[in-house]
Design a protein around this motif. Structure first.
Motif, PDB file in Angstrom:
ATOM      1  N   ILE A 145       0.807  -1.217   0.000  1.00 13.17           N
ATOM      2  CA  ILE A 145       0.000   0.000   0.000  1.00 13.17           C
ATOM      3  C   ILE A 145       0.842   1.270   0.000  1.00 13.17           C
ATOM      4  O   ILE A 145       0.663   2.149  -0.858  1.00 13.17           O
ATOM      5  CB  ILE A 145      -0.967  -0.002   1.194  1.00 13.17           C
ATOM      6  N   LEU A 146       1.776   1.424   0.926  1.00 17.01           N
ATOM      7  CA  LEU A 146       2.553   2.666   1.024  1.00 17.01           C
ATOM      8  C   LEU A 146       3.977   2.502   0.491  1.00 17.01           C
ATOM      9  O   LEU A 146       4.390   3.216  -0.418  1.00 17.01           O
ATOM     10  CB  LEU A 146       2.563   3.168   2.470  1.00 17.01           C
ATOM     11  N   ALA A 147       4.737   1.557   1.039  1.00 17.86           N
ATOM     12  CA  ALA A 147       6.066   1.294   0.483  1.00 17.86           C
ATOM     13  C   ALA A 147       5.946   0.656  -0.891  1.00 17.86           C
ATOM     14  O   ALA A 147       6.810   0.815  -1.746  1.00 17.86           O
ATOM     15  CB  ALA A 147       6.873   0.401   1.414  1.00 17.86           C
ATOM     16  N   GLN A 148       4.852  -0.081  -1.095  1.00 17.52           N
ATOM     17  CA  GLN A 148       4.580  -0.773  -2.357  1.00 17.52           C
ATOM     18  C   GLN A 148       5.780  -1.633  -2.774  1.00 17.52           C
ATOM     19  O   GLN A 148       6.168  -1.664  -3.939  1.00 17.52           O
ATOM     20  CB  GLN A 148       4.208   0.249  -3.445  1.00 17.52           C
ATOM     21  N   SER A 149       6.338  -2.296  -1.778  1.00 22.53           N
ATOM     22  CA  SER A 149       7.543  -3.094  -1.999  1.00 22.53           C
ATOM     23  C   SER A 149       7.302  -4.588  -1.793  1.00 22.53           C
ATOM     24  O   SER A 149       8.249  -5.375  -1.844  1.00 22.53           O
ATOM     25  CB  SER A 149       8.668  -2.622  -1.069  1.00 22.53           C
ATOM     26  N   LYS A 150       6.059  -4.981  -1.557  1.00 22.46           N
ATOM     27  CA  LYS A 150       5.762  -6.397  -1.479  1.00 22.46           C
ATOM     28  C   LYS A 150       5.897  -6.997  -2.877  1.00 22.46           C
ATOM     29  O   LYS A 150       5.357  -6.451  -3.852  1.00 22.46           O
ATOM     30  CB  LYS A 150       4.348  -6.627  -0.949  1.00 22.46           C
ATOM     31  N   PRO A 151       6.642  -8.088  -3.024  1.00 27.65           N
ATOM     32  CA  PRO A 151       6.893  -8.643  -4.357  1.00 27.65           C
ATOM     33  C   PRO A 151       5.605  -9.011  -5.094  1.00 27.65           C
ATOM     34  O   PRO A 151       4.661  -9.541  -4.513  1.00 27.65           O
ATOM     35  CB  PRO A 151       7.719  -9.900  -4.065  1.00 27.65           C
ATOM     36  N   CYS A 152       5.600  -8.695  -6.388  1.00 25.79           N
ATOM     37  CA  CYS A 152       4.467  -9.037  -7.261  1.00 25.79           C
ATOM     38  C   CYS A 152       5.057  -9.427  -8.610  1.00 25.79           C
ATOM     39  O   CYS A 152       5.481  -8.566  -9.392  1.00 25.79           O
ATOM     40  CB  CYS A 152       3.513  -7.853  -7.407  1.00 25.79           C
ATOM     41  N   SER A 153       5.107 -10.712  -8.898  1.00 23.82           N
ATOM     42  CA  SER A 153       5.784 -11.199 -10.101  1.00 23.82           C
ATOM     43  C   SER A 153       5.119 -10.694 -11.379  1.00 23.82           C
ATOM     44  O   SER A 153       5.805 -10.353 -12.354  1.00 23.82           O
ATOM     45  CB  SER A 153       5.832 -12.732 -10.096  1.00 23.82           C
ATOM     46  N   LYS A 154       3.809 -10.607 -11.390  1.00 25.14           N
ATOM     47  CA  LYS A 154       3.114 -10.135 -12.590  1.00 25.14           C
ATOM     48  C   LYS A 154       3.451  -8.671 -12.850  1.00 25.14           C
ATOM     49  O   LYS A 154       3.694  -8.268 -14.001  1.00 25.14           O
ATOM     50  CB  LYS A 154       1.601 -10.310 -12.444  1.00 25.14           C
ATOM     51  N   TYR A 155       3.485  -7.875 -11.797  1.00 19.86           N
ATOM     52  CA  TYR A 155       3.815  -6.462 -11.962  1.00 19.86           C
ATOM     53  C   TYR A 155       5.230  -6.293 -12.515  1.00 19.86           C
ATOM     54  O   TYR A 155       5.458  -5.511 -13.449  1.00 19.86           O
ATOM     55  CB  TYR A 155       3.690  -5.728 -10.624  1.00 19.86           C
ATOM     56  N   SER A 156       6.179  -7.007 -11.960  1.00 21.18           N
ATOM     57  CA  SER A 156       7.574  -6.914 -12.414  1.00 21.18           C
ATOM     58  C   SER A 156       7.700  -7.291 -13.879  1.00 21.18           C
ATOM     59  O   SER A 156       8.430  -6.648 -14.647  1.00 21.18           O
ATOM     60  CB  SER A 156       8.463  -7.813 -11.558  1.00 21.18           C
ATOM     61  N   ASN A 357      -3.146 -10.033  -4.247  1.00 20.36           N
ATOM     62  CA  ASN A 357      -2.291 -11.203  -3.985  1.00 20.36           C
ATOM     63  C   ASN A 357      -2.531 -12.306  -5.004  1.00 20.36           C
ATOM     64  O   ASN A 357      -1.585 -12.948  -5.471  1.00 20.36           O
ATOM     65  CB  ASN A 357      -2.520 -11.712  -2.565  1.00 20.36           C
ATOM     66  N   LYS A 358      -3.774 -12.524  -5.353  1.00 18.13           N
ATOM     67  CA  LYS A 358      -4.099 -13.560  -6.329  1.00 18.13           C
ATOM     68  C   LYS A 358      -3.555 -13.189  -7.713  1.00 18.13           C
ATOM     69  O   LYS A 358      -2.955 -14.022  -8.398  1.00 18.13           O
ATOM     70  CB  LYS A 358      -5.619 -13.758  -6.398  1.00 18.13           C
ATOM     71  N   GLU A 359      -3.780 -11.937  -8.115  1.00 18.50           N
ATOM     72  CA  GLU A 359      -3.344 -11.528  -9.458  1.00 18.50           C
ATOM     73  C   GLU A 359      -1.826 -11.514  -9.574  1.00 18.50           C
ATOM     74  O   GLU A 359      -1.277 -11.808 -10.649  1.00 18.50           O
ATOM     75  CB  GLU A 359      -3.909 -10.140  -9.794  1.00 18.50           C
ATOM     76  N   CYS A 360      -1.151 -11.193  -8.487  1.00 24.17           N
ATOM     77  CA  CYS A 360       0.306 -11.132  -8.517  1.00 24.17           C
ATOM     78  C   CYS A 360       0.944 -12.492  -8.780  1.00 24.17           C
ATOM     79  O   CYS A 360       2.108 -12.572  -9.211  1.00 24.17           O
ATOM     80  CB  CYS A 360       0.857 -10.547  -7.218  1.00 24.17           C
ATOM     81  N   GLN A 361       0.215 -13.553  -8.537  1.00 26.21           N
ATOM     82  CA  GLN A 361       0.743 -14.894  -8.750  1.00 26.21           C
ATOM     83  C   GLN A 361       0.585 -15.347 -10.192  1.00 26.21           C
ATOM     84  O   GLN A 361       1.150 -16.348 -10.616  1.00 26.21           O
ATOM     85  CB  GLN A 361       0.035 -15.887  -7.821  1.00 26.21           C
ATOM     86  N   GLN A 362      -0.212 -14.587 -10.957  1.00 25.18           N
ATOM     87  CA  GLN A 362      -0.476 -14.961 -12.350  1.00 25.18           C
ATOM     88  C   GLN A 362       0.713 -14.574 -13.229  1.00 25.18           C
ATOM     89  O   GLN A 362       1.382 -13.591 -12.993  1.00 25.18           O
ATOM     90  CB  GLN A 362      -1.735 -14.281 -12.856  1.00 25.18           C
ATOM     91  N   GLU A 363       0.933 -15.341 -14.249  1.00 26.12           N
ATOM     92  CA  GLU A 363       1.998 -15.038 -15.213  1.00 26.12           C
ATOM     93  C   GLU A 363       1.389 -14.608 -16.551  1.00 26.12           C
ATOM     94  O   GLU A 363       0.274 -14.936 -16.851  1.00 26.12           O
ATOM     95  CB  GLU A 363       2.895 -16.273 -15.413  1.00 26.12           C
TER      96      GLU A 363
END
Length: 363
Positions: A145-156, A357-363
């Motif tokens: 939310i604020l640091a926005q540093s939680k890993p998200c593979s789809k975003y990367s 969290n769910k979407e971040c796991q998608q490729e």
């Protein structure tokens, strides 16, 4: 102290004096601000100021100027909301969240020192015009939310792909010669807009603090390079998918807060304060399609005000930098934006943490 820093201090004082109280139709407020002035996050390889002794609290830490900026912002908020937010602190009125980074936590503390100087029975030390106020935070690796540093593979993955597309690919080609020049002189490998932004940021801060710069930096500290840095900031939320994955949980937090206030959900304060980064503000403005590609300066704030209307509640959005406060109007929305319409406009870039969290796991 540099002339620019002196000017910044005067502007903080100016804005403190001319803060205007708001009307009585206010229901709730969310304020997101960037931390105050800081030391560079890191030195570059050939940096003449790489010795940490130039920065007494260390790289990336809040400076005394930064503390003053946030204290001034807190005073400004006190003047603006004097008729809405009681002068005596009460946990039922306000909640403060901060990125779990020293400069953000210290900024939040400095801010509430200006917002809530103790009065009456809240004075606990006659020699200290300050009182402890709780600041809530989340570990960086868990913070989407604020640091926005939680890993998200789809975003990367999406961000990497974007850098190979227009306008970013042609921009890199256009400025390759300059980036090679900066690489040679800095000792760093400057190959991306983010690399350039990081170098610009370090040199800009050193110059701001009156540290004499090498001659080669004259071609770095230009409006053109600043605009390129702004383009780099916009990349983080350049597409709808990137915007949702970067700022979606933050937008969801803001909208949920307003919904909870409207529905009188228990333990929902009317004032929510968020202490973040330029990397929090720029993507949010981009996601809302109102970003002007300018670097969010220290203590810049995005202010959301939920107000009571005749037929329906509405939202006003403001952007405050060190020199002015401006109205922000979202696409397909008036400045007095009907709350239902406000939610509709932001729906494509809004996501809950669970869905994120769910979407971040998608490729």
């Amino acid at each position: 102290m540099s002339k620019l820093l002196v000017l910044i201090n005067l502007l903080v004082i100016f804005l403190d004096v001319f803060a205007q109280p708001i009307g009585n139709d206010l229901i709730s407020v969310v304020v997101l601000y960037r931390h105050g002035d800081r030391a560079p996050v890191k030195a570059y390889k050939n940096d003449p100021y790489a010795d940490e002794s130039y920065w007494p609290l260390g790289f990336g830490e809040l400076t005394n100027i930064g503390k003053k900026q946030q204290y001034g912002l807190g005073k400004w908020l006190r003047e603006r909301y004097v008729d809405f937010l009681p002068v005596s602190y009460n946990k039922n009125d306000i909640k403060i969240h901060s990125s779990n980074v020293d400069r953000c936590l210290m900024s939040a503390e400095s801010n509430v020192a200006g917002l809530y100087p103790p009065e009456g029975n809240q004075v606990w030390n006659d020699q200290l015009k300050w009182q402890p106020i709780p600041i809530h935070t989340t570990p960086k690796t868990e913070d989407a939310i604020l640091a926005q540093s939680k890993p998200c593979s789809k975003y990367s993955k999406l961000l990497k792909e974007l850098m190979e597309e227009e306008p970013f690919s042609s921009t890199l080609d256009k400025y390759k010669e300059q980036m090679d020049y900066f690489s040679k002189n800095s000792g760093e490998n400057i190959t991306t807009l983010v690399d350039l932004m990081d170098l610009y940021n370090t040199v800009y801060i050193e110059n701001l603090h009156n540290l004499t710069q090498p001659d080669w930096t004259q071609s770095l500290l230009t409006e053109e390079i600043e605009q390129l840095s702004g383009l780099a900031w916009s990349a983080y939320a350049y597409t709808q998918d990137l915007a949702r994955l970067r700022s979606g949980p933050l937008i969801d937090l803001i909208l949920n807060h307003f919904e909870n206030v409207k529905n009188n959900v228990e333990d929902t304060p009317k004032f929510l304060m968020l202490s973040g980064h330029d990397s929090t503000i720029a993507p949010l403005l981009t996601a809302m399609q109102v970003y002007d590609n300018k670097w969010p300066y220290y203590a810049s704030s995005v202010i959301f005000e939920l107000r009571e209307g005749k037929n329906n509640d509405f939202v006003n959005v403001f952007y405050r930098n060190p020199t002015e406060i401006a109205n922000i109007t979202l696409p397909s929305c008036d400045f007095d934006c009907d709350f239902d319409n406000f939610q509709k406009v932001l729906a494509p870039v809004r996501t809950s943490l669970e869905d994120w969290n769910k979407e971040c796991q998608q490729e």
